[in-house]
Design a protein around this motif. Structure first.
Motif, PDB file in Angstrom:
ATOM      1  N   GLU A  37      33.875  37.243  43.667  1.00  0.00           N
ATOM      2  CA  GLU A  37      34.871  37.879  44.533  1.00  0.00           C
ATOM      3  C   GLU A  37      36.241  37.880  43.866  1.00  0.00           C
ATOM      4  OE1 GLU A  37      37.299  36.768  48.604  1.00  0.00           O
ATOM      5  OE2 GLU A  37      35.187  36.182  48.453  1.00  0.00           O
TER       6      GLU A  37
ATOM      7  N   GLU B 199      31.416  44.407  37.717  1.00  0.00           N
ATOM      8  CA  GLU B 199      30.137  44.913  38.225  1.00  0.00           C
ATOM      9  C   GLU B 199      29.928  44.394  39.640  1.00  0.00           C
ATOM     10  OE1 GLU B 199      27.524  41.424  36.027  1.00  0.00           O
ATOM     11  OE2 GLU B 199      27.554  43.447  35.191  1.00  0.00           O
ATOM     12  N   ASP B 200      28.876  44.880  40.288  1.00  0.00           N
ATOM     13  CA  ASP B 200      28.595  44.481  41.674  1.00  0.00           C
ATOM     14  C   ASP B 200      28.426  42.983  41.820  1.00  0.00           C
ATOM     15  OD1 ASP B 200      28.697  46.948  42.953  1.00  0.00           O
ATOM     16  OD2 ASP B 200      26.683  47.467  42.310  1.00  0.00           O
ATOM     17  N   ALA B 201      27.806  42.359  40.837  1.00  0.00           N
ATOM     18  CA  ALA B 201      27.493  40.935  40.938  1.00  0.00           C
ATOM     19  C   ALA B 201      28.658  40.049  40.513  1.00  0.00           C
ATOM     20  CB  ALA B 201      26.259  40.615  40.096  1.00  0.00           C
TER      21      ALA B 201
ATOM     22  N   THR C 138      36.381  45.074  39.843  1.00  0.00           N
ATOM     23  CA  THR C 138      35.558  44.038  39.226  1.00  0.00           C
ATOM     24  C   THR C 138      34.690  44.690  38.155  1.00  0.00           C
ATOM     25  OG1 THR C 138      33.859  44.338  40.917  1.00  0.00           O
ATOM     26  CG2 THR C 138      35.514  42.625  41.320  1.00  0.00           C
TER      27      THR C 138
ATOM     28  N   GLY D 172      36.132  45.801  44.127  1.00  0.00           N
ATOM     29  CA  GLY D 172      34.722  46.008  43.841  1.00  0.00           C
ATOM     30  C   GLY D 172      34.598  46.814  42.569  1.00  0.00           C
ATOM     31  N   PRO D 173      33.414  47.252  42.222  1.00  0.00           N
ATOM     32  CA  PRO D 173      33.244  48.033  40.993  1.00  0.00           C
ATOM     33  C   PRO D 173      33.913  49.403  41.049  1.00  0.00           C
ATOM     34  CG  PRO D 173      31.180  47.894  42.221  1.00  0.00           C
ATOM     35  CD  PRO D 173      32.131  46.949  42.875  1.00  0.00           C
ATOM     36  N   GLU D 174      34.152  49.918  42.262  1.00  0.00           N
ATOM     37  CA  GLU D 174      34.878  51.184  42.394  1.00  0.00           C
ATOM     38  C   GLU D 174      36.367  50.889  42.366  1.00  0.00           C
ATOM     39  OE1 GLU D 174      35.258  55.178  42.450  1.00  0.00           O
ATOM     40  OE2 GLU D 174      33.366  54.067  42.392  1.00  0.00           O
TER      41      GLU D 174
END
Length: 894
Positions: free
Chosen positions: A279, A274-276, A272, A179-181
């Protein structure tokens, strides 16, 4: 076979001389070992589902390798939806191989059923779990030991309609979704040397920005060194990073992290954008390595370097003067202070009273006779033609007790120096010297001997330091590449590498090795023993070895942050192991079981170190002594059901059953739902036991196969890899009933096994229900009786076992269908695949014993089993319980 058995491959490719065979749907593979192969493709599969692969194997008359356990090799490559290869670190049911990502060995034709031998053709089946996100595979059937061409025909693959037990499967892969984190990985650096990370990401939508790797360098005080860094780009909101583009769904990446002046540590965070973002996931922890000039193979080259010359070459590669190597040698006091974790674990296992091998140059390994080390060994010695003996000999662990005897230090040191001279890296006198068990034990022994090598930097000190450093490189590559990710070898390698790093604090690689070892210990812990105390290895002996090593590590690390984590995991696991002990102090021999030892005393020593008591663990939860009506344990941490009783006047009784996953590896025991039983102090029903340290060839095949265990299988479909789960339990009049569901017989069969146990454990019933749609089913079950017990058939539906004055009746019972035979075999060995009625006692060849075979047949499935009772009243009681409506509901899975 027909299409009902599964889907056909979409395509077939040939290489190395393989070609289309003469028969329909047949492929011909010549004897060009490793190179001749046929490759089949199977797309459109379901991820996280068990697969069953079957094909017909044909061979020629005069084939000389019919008894080889590695006659041929089946390799599996897992594919993403777009056909790109996925690099999983583990595929349940398979082993990691060198030529194919995963695979399993196919034993020679001699191990097929007897009716296949005259036809020179038989069916091969194997099963494995296809991890998500894979949706396809390629299957490679490869020539290996065969001496003549063989054929492969009618290849079919089927998947389970309901692949797993209700709920989450313990065999399913833990997915590292990004994810973004960032998901951070940190490692200490070697001054002036770059670090290389290799891994793979999967993304559902390939693109130029599939994922990213953020990079942060820190100095020795932990402060961040400001970017830019070589080979990275800088983004204001994210700092320094490397873009991980993906033109396919699966993308292998190599991050070459260049050295940055003043950097002591580097941290890499995978995320990643960003959130969007689509996957993405990291398929496994990346491999960690130093740049190529500091890899062991590059350092050694083709030269038979002696240990001091290896140090000189290392200093040259690090840009240091040759005089620096003397400063790397530890003082004798510092080396002697390094804890010997493997030796301490062996001591805990064997106890203080165990004989110490190596004293006076006399070696006693396993069941082999005493043997005296020659004055000038050439290190090819193999007096007993034993692989296990050679591994122990090459491990040099026996030099440590020898060094502790009066006058023994000089002898031990001389032998260690002799070993170093005779075994240049890459050209050992005995190839088993590089076995991971020998490598780790020897490294720890050499570190200990550094404490007796005299002045730091002296001649002996230089040789031993060079050898320890060379071994450290090998261990670092094992740990960094996660070579033995699901095996105890991986934790052992990380533990010993930590000791090497602490013994050589002035070596420029020590900080890097220390951080690599700590990361390796964490990864090994997560894969082998989770936070709830659940082991991945089905072998109880291996579980106990793992718990012992982790216990010793926790105590040797002291203030290290890992110590509480290790101690907590072991504390969770030990009570479950203690509850499996029978009142005679033995663990059930499920899985690989090396010989000797006293498990009760071993567990007692471990629990004493943790401040708890083995006696306390044998009491009920309220602290009262164990009741005469014993509880049953079915613990997620053990994958076992166990009960015991020690009623006055009757002697002790015990029952245990395993339903651990059979997906640990491709060459595992097929013992899912097998059981052992003892009453009146007599061990009536026993397991084959056995260990790869002792048995080889046909004996090894037998103890791994279903024929060595107390299991049942339908229509000749022996169990393969798969899972089992607790399917319900009830309490009846004077008895406990437990049900276990399995999928180990493939997608065609539904299977439930039910145990009905009398409260005093004087008798039990084992029942199986097999269904295959509307087809008829005939299943056979086996029970192995202890070798010292006399067994006889007392009619077509009764057998009687006797030990002194104690007796046990064994009576087949059919609930659906009819009984279809009762037979007794003792030590049958017509050909390698026909061994029947043997168990292992760990002292040498297999021991003949009585094995009772019973069969149940039915038109619409079959249901029945065996009643084991000590007397007529118990038999009648069990007969009533078996016929009850409540048991019928459990067998039906309702």
């Amino acid at each position: 076979m027909s299409d009902r058995d599964g889907q056909r491959p979409q395509a077939a490719r040939h290489a190395g001389g393989a070609t289309i065979g003469p028969g329909e749907d047949e492929h011909w593979i010549p004897e060009k070992n490793r190179f001749s192969r046929v490759v089949f493709g199977f797309p459109d599969l379901a991820g996280d589902a068990w697969c069953s692969l079957a094909f017909r194997l044909g061979w020629e008359a005069g084939e000389a390798a019919v008894s080889a356990l590695d006659f041929a090799l089946v390799g599996i490559d897992c594919l993403a939806p777009d056909g790109s290869s996925l690099d999983f670190d583990h595929v349940p049911g398979l082993d990691r191989t060198l030529l194919d990502p995963h695979g399993t060995w196919i034993p020679g034709p001699a191990y097929l059923p007897a009716d296949a031998l005259p036809l020179r053709a038989g069916i091969i089946r194997l099963a494995f779990l296809l991890p998500a996100p894979a949706t396809g595979i390629t299957v490679t059937v490869r020539s290996w030991r065969n001496t003549r061409p063989f054929t492969v025909a009618q290849v079919r693959l089927a998947q389970m309609q309901q692949s797993l037990a209700p709920g989450h499967s313990p065999a399913a892969r833990m997915r590292r979704r990004l994810g973004p984190e960032p998901d951070w990985i940190g490692h200490a650096l070697v001054p002036g040397c770059g670090l290389v990370l290799r891994g793979q990401i999967f993304t559902a939508t390939p693109g130029a920005h599939a994922a990213l790797a953020r990079v942060v360098y820190r100095d020795a005080h932990g402060a961040v060194l400001a970017p830019p860094y070589p080979g990275t780009i800088s983004v204001p909101a994210l700092g320094a990073l490397i873009d991980l583009s993906a033109h396919q769904q699966a993308r292998r990446f190599t991050l070459e992290l260049a050295p940055v002046p003043g950097a002591d540590r580097v941290e890499v965070g995978f995320a990643t954008w960003e959130d969007a973002s689509p996957e993405a996931e990291l398929l496994a922890a990346p491999e960690i390595a130093l740049e190529d000039r500091l890899r062991l193979e590059s350092l050694c080259g083709d030269d038979p370097l002696e240990a001091p010359d290896f140090l000189a070459r290392l200093a040259e590669r690090l840009g240091l003067p040759a005089a620096a190597i003397a400063g790397w040698c530890p003082t004798p006091e510092a080396a002697a202070a390094i804890p010997q974790v493997l030796a301490t674990a062996r001591s805990l296992q064997r106890g203080e009273g165990a004989p110490r091998t190596g004293l006076d140059r006399v070696l006693r390994f396993g069941s082999h006779p005493a043997w005296t080390v020659p004055e000038a060994p050439d290190w090819t010695e193999d007096p007993f033609r034993s692989v296990a003996w050679r591994i122990a000999y090459q491990g040099l662990g026996w030099l440590v007790p020898l060094a502790g005897t009066p006058g023994g230090a000089a002898t031990a040191l001389a032998l260690a120096l002799s070993w170093s001279r005779t075994n240049p890296w890459g050209s050992p006198a005995d190839g088993l010297a590089l076995h991971p068990s020998a490598l780790t034990v020897r490294t720890e022994a050499l570190v200990h001997l550094l404490g007796r090598a005299g002045k730091a930097g002296g001649a002996a000190s230089l040789v031993l330091t060079g050898e320890v450093v060379r071994h450290g490189f090998a261990l670092a590559e094992i740990v960094g590449q996660n070579t033995f990710g699901r095996a105890l070898h991986q934790i052992q390698a990380a533990a010993v590498l930590m000791g090497v790093a602490r013994a050589l604090p002035r070596l420029p690689l020590s900080a890097h090795w220390l951080s690599l070892a700590r990361a390796g210990l964490r990864a090994g812990l997560e894969s082998q023993l989770d936070a709830e105390g659940r082991f991945s290895d089905p072998s109880l002996h291996q579980r106990l070895e793992c718990a012992t090593l982790l216990r010793v590590l926790a105590q040797s690390l002291d203030a290290d942050g890992l110590a509480p984590l290790l101690a907590a995991r072991v504390a969770k696991a030990l009570p479950g192991l203690a509850r499996l002990l029978d009142p005679g102090g033995r663990l059930p021999p499920f899985g690989d079981t090396p010989p000797g030892g006293d498990p009760a005393a071993w567990i007692g020593r471990l629990m004493a170190r943790s401040g708890s008591s083995l006696v306390a663990e044998r009491r009920d939860p309220r602290g009262r002594p164990e009741a005469r009506t014993p509880p049953l344990w079915s613990e997620s941490g053990t994958g076992m059901i166990a009960a015991r009783s020690d009623a006055p006047g009757r002697g002790w009784s015990h029952f245990a059953c395993t339903f651990s996953s059979q997906g640990f590896s491709g060459q595992a025991h097929r013992d899912c739902t097998s059981f052992v039983h003892a009453s009146e102090g007599v061990r009536w029903i026993v397991e084959s036991g056995g260990s790869g340290q002792i048995e080889t060839g046909a004996a090894r095949h037998h103890i791994l196969s279903a024929h060595g265990h107390n299991v049942a299988w339908p229509d000749g479909r022996e169990p393969g890899a798969g899972e089992a789960w607790a399917a319900g339990s009830i309490r009846l009049d004077g008895a406990q009933v437990r049900a276990i569901g399995t999928n180990v017989h493939g997608p065609d069969y539904g299977h439930i096994r039910v145990f009905v146990l009398l409260d005093d454990l004087s008798g039990l019933a084992v029942l199986d229900r097999f269904t295959a749609g509307d087809r008829p089913v005939t299943f056979e079950g086996l029970v192995h009786v202890g070798p010292e017990i006399v067994v006889a058939l007392a009619g077509p539906r009764r057998a009687v076992a006797q030990a002194a004055r104690a007796r046990l009746s064994l009576v087949p019972v059919a609930l659906t269908g009819r009984t279809a035979g009762l037979s007794l075999a003792i030590g049958c060995s017509e050909h390698p695949g026909a061994l029947r009625g043997f168990v292992s006692d760990g002292s040498g060849p297999l021991q003949p014993t009585s094995v009772l075979r019973y069969a149940i047949a039915g038109r619409d499935g079959a249901c029945g089993g065996l009643i084991l009772a000590a007397d007529a009243s118990g038999e009648a009681h069990l007969g009533r319980l078996v016929a009850s409506e409540a048991v019928a509901r459990l067998l039906a899975g309702t």
